[in-house]
Write a protein that holds these residues in place. Structure first.
Motif, PDB file in Angstrom:
ATOM      1  N   HIS A  64       0.619  -1.324   0.145  1.00 22.25           N
ATOM      2  CA  HIS A  64      -0.069   0.015   0.074  1.00 22.25           C
ATOM      3  C   HIS A  64       0.879   1.321   0.001  1.00 22.25           C
ATOM      4  N   ARG A  65       0.182   2.401  -0.128  1.00 26.71           N
ATOM      5  CA  ARG A  65       0.671   3.570  -0.220  1.00 26.71           C
ATOM      6  C   ARG A  65      -0.068   4.555   0.609  1.00 26.71           C
ATOM      7  N   LEU A  66       0.344   5.854   1.075  1.00 25.86           N
ATOM      8  CA  LEU A  66      -0.381   6.826   1.719  1.00 25.86           C
ATOM      9  C   LEU A  66      -1.010   7.767   0.385  1.00 25.86           C
ATOM     10  N   GLU A  67      -2.204   8.414   0.575  1.00 29.98           N
ATOM     11  CA  GLU A  67      -2.614   9.206  -0.394  1.00 29.98           C
ATOM     12  C   GLU A  67      -3.382  10.230   0.463  1.00 29.98           C
ATOM     13  N   SER A  68      -3.231  11.506   0.159  1.00 29.95           N
ATOM     14  CA  SER A  68      -4.090  12.630   0.744  1.00 29.95           C
ATOM     15  C   SER A  68      -5.521  12.604   0.055  1.00 29.95           C
ATOM     16  N   ARG A  69      -6.308  12.650   1.071  1.00 31.24           N
ATOM     17  CA  ARG A  69      -8.028  12.687   0.651  1.00 31.24           C
ATOM     18  C   ARG A  69      -8.713  13.524   1.477  1.00 31.24           C
ATOM     19  N   ASN A  70      -9.692  14.399   0.958  1.00 31.37           N
ATOM     20  CA  ASN A  70     -10.476  15.213   1.635  1.00 31.37           C
ATOM     21  C   ASN A  70     -11.635  14.703   2.453  1.00 31.37           C
ATOM     22  N   PHE A  71     -11.838  15.181   3.505  1.00 27.23           N
ATOM     23  CA  PHE A  71     -12.940  14.630   4.440  1.00 27.23           C
ATOM     24  C   PHE A  71     -13.912  15.798   4.998  1.00 27.23           C
ATOM     25  N   ALA A  72     -15.151  15.336   5.334  1.00 29.00           N
ATOM     26  CA  ALA A  72     -15.840  16.381   6.024  1.00 29.00           C
ATOM     27  C   ALA A  72     -15.768  16.099   7.427  1.00 29.00           C
ATOM     28  N   ASN A  73     -15.184  16.933   8.353  1.00 27.67           N
ATOM     29  CA  ASN A  73     -15.103  16.408   9.699  1.00 27.67           C
ATOM     30  C   ASN A  73     -16.130  17.084  10.465  1.00 27.67           C
ATOM     31  N   VAL A  74     -17.066  16.283  10.851  1.00 28.14           N
ATOM     32  CA  VAL A  74     -18.499  16.821  11.551  1.00 28.14           C
ATOM     33  C   VAL A  74     -18.247  15.977  12.805  1.00 28.14           C
ATOM     34  N   THR A  75     -18.089  16.834  13.787  1.00 25.31           N
ATOM     35  CA  THR A  75     -18.150  16.353  15.144  1.00 25.31           C
ATOM     36  C   THR A  75     -19.168  16.827  16.083  1.00 25.31           C
ATOM     37  N   TYR A  76     -19.762  15.971  16.613  1.00 27.04           N
ATOM     38  CA  TYR A  76     -21.108  16.437  17.595  1.00 27.04           C
ATOM     39  C   TYR A  76     -20.946  15.928  18.869  1.00 27.04           C
ATOM     40  N   GLU A  77     -21.836  16.451  19.773  1.00 30.63           N
ATOM     41  CA  GLU A  77     -21.855  15.971  21.163  1.00 30.63           C
ATOM     42  C   GLU A  77     -23.109  15.568  21.340  1.00 30.63           C
ATOM     43  N   TYR A  78     -23.280  14.707  22.397  1.00 32.64           N
ATOM     44  CA  TYR A  78     -24.623  13.953  22.766  1.00 32.64           C
ATOM     45  C   TYR A  78     -24.601  13.656  24.197  1.00 32.64           C
ATOM     46  N   ALA A  79     -25.506  13.281  24.884  1.00 31.63           N
ATOM     47  CA  ALA A  79     -25.353  12.902  26.230  1.00 31.63           C
ATOM     48  C   ALA A  79     -26.322  11.671  26.338  1.00 31.63           C
TER      49      ALA A  79
END
Length: 327
Positions: A64-79
């Motif tokens: 394998h090799r490493l490849e840069s990819r774009n992601f949406a980082n949607v972090t949410y809080e809940y209880a």
């Protein structure tokens, strides 16, 4: 049914089988998630980010090799049960990157209130979307039929071509070689048409400014040949660029250069960068339907098609030569 070894069919159909198994697993997970309880949550972070992803590469020792990819980082809080938890998983489906980044960020902006579905046995496992895409199995069914038609149709066609040539060329024992060269040439030609079509579409994509980036040298070993203890040590550079489209930042890869020594690799990178200087501003053509896909030179990408067609012509010529001259 063409008279071919079962291993040939297994090799051709293995990717389809793996894909169907993955679909079954994800469908089971989606059914499990339907019974998960829900609770309100709040998005605390919603930004585009670049992550290093492992991509299969049989030319490397580690596979394998490493490849840069774009992601949406949607972090949410809940209880849950008085415990405050965080998660960043949006759906049951796997996010492989470079897909619907802007759509996800627009759907879940920072500060928005969301419904969180969580695993009652493991509350830290949660998603915002627990259903698989509509029509998934319909598309898989159609895709499966198409793949089966291509595989068995091609095998039948090759078998019939072999039988025909065996009775019409000077050296019947070379019929398999003629069919092999001809089939490979046709496959390469079709790849050329696909590349040319994609490049033609890219010339109509909108243009935005971007910035060239050059990564440091990476070291790796090539996959070893039979009888070798270890493959050759290689040194490579990854040339990337960044750009913004509709207020979302993306990173894409322009090229990779590799050589057998750091000095040679650096020399190759500098030659490549003579056209695109590190830190230089460039024009980036962006796919409006998927902004994570872009190119710096659509016409240059299209010229690859002519290379592929040249290779296809060579194999076609070899096939004709073998068929008419007898080896």
């Amino acid at each position: 049914m063409p008279d071919l070894p079962w291993s040939v069919y297994a090799m051709l159909l293995a990717p389809l089988g793996l894909f169907l198994v993955a679909a079954v697993v994800k469908t089971w997970q989606a059914r499990e998630a339907r019974s998960w309880p829900q609770t309100p949550g709040r998005v605390v972070r919603s930004v585009a980010e670049v992550r290093e992803v492992r991509v299969s590469d049989d030319d490397r020792e580690e596979g394998h090799r490493l490849e840069s990819r774009n992601f949406a980082n949607v972090t949410y809080e809940y209880a849950v049960g008085g415990r405050k938890l965080r998660n960043d998983r949006i759906s049951i489906g796997e996010d492989l990157g470079n897909f619907q980044v802007a759509v996800k960020l627009a759907k879940y902006p920072a500060g928005s209130i969301v419904t969180v579905y969580y695993n009652p046995r493991h509350p830290d496992q949660a998603v915002l979307e627990r259903d698989l895409p509509k029509g998934l199995w319909g598309c898989l069914g159609i895709g499966t039929l198409v793949v089966l038609a291509i595989v068995f149709g091609s095998a039948f066609g090759l078998n019939q071509s072999y039988a025909y040539l065996a009775h019409h060329i000077a050296r019947p024992d070379l019929a398999g070689l003629v069919v092999g060269f001809g089939a490979f040439g046709l496959a390469v030609a079709l790849m050329g048409f696909a590349v040319q079509r994609q490049a033609s579409m890219a010339t109509r994509w909108p243009v935005v400014p971007g910035t060239i980036k050059l990564s440091g040298i990476e070291e790796y070993h090539e996959a070893s040949e039979p009888g070798e203890a270890r493959g050759s040590e290689m040194f490579g550079n990854r040339v990337t660029y960044t750009y913004r489209y509709r207020n979302v930042s993306y990173t894409n890869e322009w090229a990779r250069v590799a050589a057998g020594s750091p000095a040679t690799s650096d020399k190759m990178a500098k030659k490549l960068m003579s056209r695109y200087q590190d830190g230089a501003t460039v024009e980036v053509r962006v796919n409006p339907d998927n902004p994570a896909e872009a190119t710096l030179d659509a016409r240059g990408d299209g010229r690859i098609a002519y290379v592929l067609w040249g290779i296809a012509a060579i194999f076609a010529a070899i096939a004709v030569f073998v068929a008419t001259r007898g080896g």
